[in-house]
Design a protein around this motif. Structure first.
Motif, PDB file in Angstrom:
ATOM      1  N   ALA A  52     -43.011 -21.397 -28.740  1.00  0.00           N
ATOM      2  CA  ALA A  52     -43.418 -20.582 -27.590  1.00  0.00           C
ATOM      3  C   ALA A  52     -43.588 -21.421 -26.335  1.00  0.00           C
ATOM      4  N   GLU A  53     -43.847 -22.724 -26.491  1.00  0.00           N
ATOM      5  CA  GLU A  53     -43.957 -23.609 -25.339  1.00  0.00           C
ATOM      6  C   GLU A  53     -42.580 -23.979 -24.784  1.00  0.00           C
ATOM      7  N   VAL A  54     -41.569 -23.907 -25.630  1.00  0.00           N
ATOM      8  CA  VAL A  54     -40.200 -24.231 -25.204  1.00  0.00           C
ATOM      9  C   VAL A  54     -39.543 -23.017 -24.558  1.00  0.00           C
ATOM     10  N   VAL A  55     -39.572 -21.872 -25.268  1.00  0.00           N
ATOM     11  CA  VAL A  55     -39.001 -20.613 -24.770  1.00  0.00           C
ATOM     12  C   VAL A  55     -39.953 -19.477 -25.152  1.00  0.00           C
ATOM     13  N   PRO A  56     -40.442 -18.709 -24.192  1.00  0.00           N
ATOM     14  CA  PRO A  56     -41.351 -17.598 -24.517  1.00  0.00           C
ATOM     15  C   PRO A  56     -40.654 -16.539 -25.378  1.00  0.00           C
ATOM     16  N   TYR A  57     -41.423 -15.921 -26.267  1.00  0.00           N
ATOM     17  CA  TYR A  57     -40.869 -14.858 -27.110  1.00  0.00           C
ATOM     18  C   TYR A  57     -41.968 -13.862 -27.447  1.00  0.00           C
ATOM     19  N   ASP A  58     -41.550 -12.670 -27.898  1.00  0.00           N
ATOM     20  CA  ASP A  58     -42.501 -11.662 -28.365  1.00  0.00           C
ATOM     21  C   ASP A  58     -42.688 -11.731 -29.873  1.00  0.00           C
ATOM     22  N   SER A  59     -41.637 -12.094 -30.587  1.00  0.00           N
ATOM     23  CA  SER A  59     -41.752 -12.333 -32.026  1.00  0.00           C
ATOM     24  C   SER A  59     -40.679 -13.326 -32.436  1.00  0.00           C
ATOM     25  N   SER A  60     -40.960 -14.030 -33.527  1.00  0.00           N
ATOM     26  CA  SER A  60     -40.013 -15.034 -34.008  1.00  0.00           C
ATOM     27  C   SER A  60     -40.207 -15.207 -35.507  1.00  0.00           C
ATOM     28  N   ALA A  61     -39.113 -15.558 -36.184  1.00  0.00           N
ATOM     29  CA  ALA A  61     -39.175 -15.731 -37.639  1.00  0.00           C
ATOM     30  C   ALA A  61     -38.360 -16.941 -38.057  1.00  0.00           C
ATOM     31  N   LEU A  62     -38.818 -17.572 -39.138  1.00  0.00           N
ATOM     32  CA  LEU A  62     -38.089 -18.672 -39.769  1.00  0.00           C
ATOM     33  C   LEU A  62     -37.638 -18.211 -41.149  1.00  0.00           C
ATOM     34  N   PHE A  63     -36.332 -18.101 -41.331  1.00  0.00           N
ATOM     35  CA  PHE A  63     -35.751 -17.737 -42.620  1.00  0.00           C
ATOM     36  C   PHE A  63     -35.273 -19.009 -43.306  1.00  0.00           C
ATOM     37  N   LEU A  64     -35.671 -19.208 -44.557  1.00  0.00           N
ATOM     38  CA  LEU A  64     -35.179 -20.355 -45.314  1.00  0.00           C
ATOM     39  C   LEU A  64     -34.369 -19.870 -46.509  1.00  0.00           C
ATOM     40  N   LEU A  65     -33.339 -20.643 -46.854  1.00  0.00           N
ATOM     41  CA  LEU A  65     -32.478 -20.301 -47.979  1.00  0.00           C
ATOM     42  C   LEU A  65     -33.226 -20.448 -49.300  1.00  0.00           C
ATOM     43  N   GLU A  66     -33.070 -19.461 -50.160  1.00  0.00           N
ATOM     44  CA  GLU A  66     -33.589 -19.514 -51.522  1.00  0.00           C
ATOM     45  C   GLU A  66     -32.483 -19.013 -52.441  1.00  0.00           C
ATOM     46  N   GLY A  67     -31.669 -19.935 -52.930  1.00  0.00           N
ATOM     47  CA  GLY A  67     -30.536 -19.532 -53.770  1.00  0.00           C
ATOM     48  C   GLY A  67     -29.504 -18.791 -52.954  1.00  0.00           C
ATOM     49  N   ASN A  68     -29.208 -17.536 -53.349  1.00  0.00           N
ATOM     50  CA  ASN A  68     -28.189 -16.753 -52.657  1.00  0.00           C
ATOM     51  C   ASN A  68     -28.781 -15.691 -51.739  1.00  0.00           C
ATOM     52  N   HIS A  69     -30.014 -15.935 -51.292  1.00  0.00           N
ATOM     53  CA  HIS A  69     -30.637 -15.017 -50.343  1.00  0.00           C
ATOM     54  C   HIS A  69     -31.566 -15.790 -49.405  1.00  0.00           C
ATOM     55  N   LEU A  70     -32.176 -15.050 -48.476  1.00  0.00           N
ATOM     56  CA  LEU A  70     -33.108 -15.641 -47.507  1.00  0.00           C
ATOM     57  C   LEU A  70     -34.482 -15.034 -47.686  1.00  0.00           C
ATOM     58  N   ARG A  71     -35.495 -15.807 -47.274  1.00  0.00           N
ATOM     59  CA  ARG A  71     -36.855 -15.294 -47.249  1.00  0.00           C
ATOM     60  C   ARG A  71     -37.536 -15.783 -45.975  1.00  0.00           C
ATOM     61  N   ILE A  72     -38.334 -14.909 -45.364  1.00  0.00           N
ATOM     62  CA  ILE A  72     -39.106 -15.314 -44.190  1.00  0.00           C
ATOM     63  C   ILE A  72     -40.276 -16.169 -44.662  1.00  0.00           C
ATOM     64  N   ARG A  73     -40.281 -17.438 -44.274  1.00  0.00           N
ATOM     65  CA  ARG A  73     -41.365 -18.330 -44.661  1.00  0.00           C
ATOM     66  C   ARG A  73     -42.457 -18.403 -43.601  1.00  0.00           C
ATOM     67  N   ALA A  74     -42.125 -18.018 -42.363  1.00  0.00           N
ATOM     68  CA  ALA A  74     -43.134 -18.008 -41.297  1.00  0.00           C
ATOM     69  C   ALA A  74     -42.673 -17.040 -40.222  1.00  0.00           C
ATOM     70  N   GLY A  75     -43.633 -16.376 -39.586  1.00  0.00           N
ATOM     71  CA  GLY A  75     -43.312 -15.436 -38.519  1.00  0.00           C
ATOM     72  C   GLY A  75     -44.507 -15.234 -37.611  1.00  0.00           C
ATOM     73  N   ARG A  76     -44.228 -14.831 -36.378  1.00  0.00           N
ATOM     74  CA  ARG A  76     -45.292 -14.530 -35.411  1.00  0.00           C
ATOM     75  C   ARG A  76     -44.867 -13.325 -34.577  1.00  0.00           C
ATOM     76  N   GLY A  77     -45.834 -12.465 -34.277  1.00  0.00           N
ATOM     77  CA  GLY A  77     -45.584 -11.353 -33.367  1.00  0.00           C
ATOM     78  C   GLY A  77     -45.106 -10.073 -34.022  1.00  0.00           C
ATOM     79  N   PHE A  78     -44.888 -10.080 -35.353  1.00  0.00           N
ATOM     80  CA  PHE A  78     -44.404  -8.882 -36.039  1.00  0.00           C
ATOM     81  C   PHE A  78     -45.587  -8.008 -36.468  1.00  0.00           C
ATOM     82  N   PRO A  79     -45.495  -6.691 -36.256  1.00  0.00           N
ATOM     83  CA  PRO A  79     -46.596  -5.813 -36.676  1.00  0.00           C
ATOM     84  C   PRO A  79     -46.695  -5.675 -38.189  1.00  0.00           C
TER      85      PRO A  79
END
Length: 215
Positions: A52-79
């Motif tokens: 948020a200090e680099v580029v302002p945002y309303d929400s953001s998520a970090l998806f990490l690979l887990e085998g043959n799919h993705l999972r959100i490991r961290a997020g901010r701003g989501f209801p």
């Protein structure tokens, strides 16, 4: 008129140089904060806080690979963040496929009007959108998404900044993973994977101190 034009151009160049210097300093500080931790959960939290200090945002998520799919490991701003973190996401998303083809950021002017944008959860507020690959040592480990309620919130200059930040963030995540792996190896027997003598003494010391603290 020529002198005035030169003066105006000099002011423009000076302001642009100041802006670049300010952006570079913000990026340096954000990267420094992210790389200062070795705990994976702390690194994930630091990434989104400092993004948020680099580029302002309303929400953001970090998806990490887990085998043959993705999972959100961290997020901010989501209801509905707990629901999102409990889901798994497929890799056949058109935007992910496009990012994989070139390993470059993708910018969407208005996500609500782009057929590639899939609605994972409640995201009707998202208009300006940017997605970036997370690469560590030449390997794809996940993706970062950045959302804004304003259409056209992001452009090439923001993408360049966030990609530079994402590259360092991915290395910090990989370092944290390797550190935890080494920590695990240090306290387990390699043959049986049972805890070893070192772990026993560390655990006993913790329990002794806790017992003494609480009488």
């Amino acid at each position: 008129a020529r002198q005035a034009a030169i003066a105006i151009e000099n002011v423009r160049l000076f302001n642009a140089a100041q802006r670049r210097a300010h952006e570079a300093e913000k990026l340096r500080q954000a990267v420094s904060a992210v790389t200062s931790a070795l705990n994976s959960d702390q690194v994930l939290e630091n990434i989104l806080v400092n993004l948020a200090e680099v580029v302002p945002y309303d929400s953001s998520a970090l998806f990490l690979l887990e085998g043959n799919h993705l999972r959100i490991r961290a997020g901010r701003g989501f209801p509905n963040l707990p629901e999102l973190k409990a889901q798994i996401f497929p890799l056949d998303n058109p935007l992910l496929i496009e990012m994989n083809a070139a390993f470059t950021p993708i910018i969407i002017h208005d996500a609500q009007e782009d057929p590639r944008f899939q609605r994972w959860g409640e995201n009707s507020y998202i208009h300006g959108w940017m997605g970036l690959p997370l690469m560590a040592r030449g390997e794809l480990i996940g993706y970062m998404t950045i959302d804004n309620h304003l259409p056209g919130a992001y452009g090439p200059s923001e993408a360049a900044l966030v990609q530079a930040f994402a590259n360092e963030a991915a290395i910090a995540l990989e370092n944290a993973r390797l550190f935890q792996q080494v920590q695990h190896l240090a306290i387990t027997d390699p043959l049986t994977d049972c805890y070893n003598r070192r772990y026993f003494f560390a655990a006993a010391h913790r329990e002794f101190e806790r017992a003494r603290r609480y009488d």
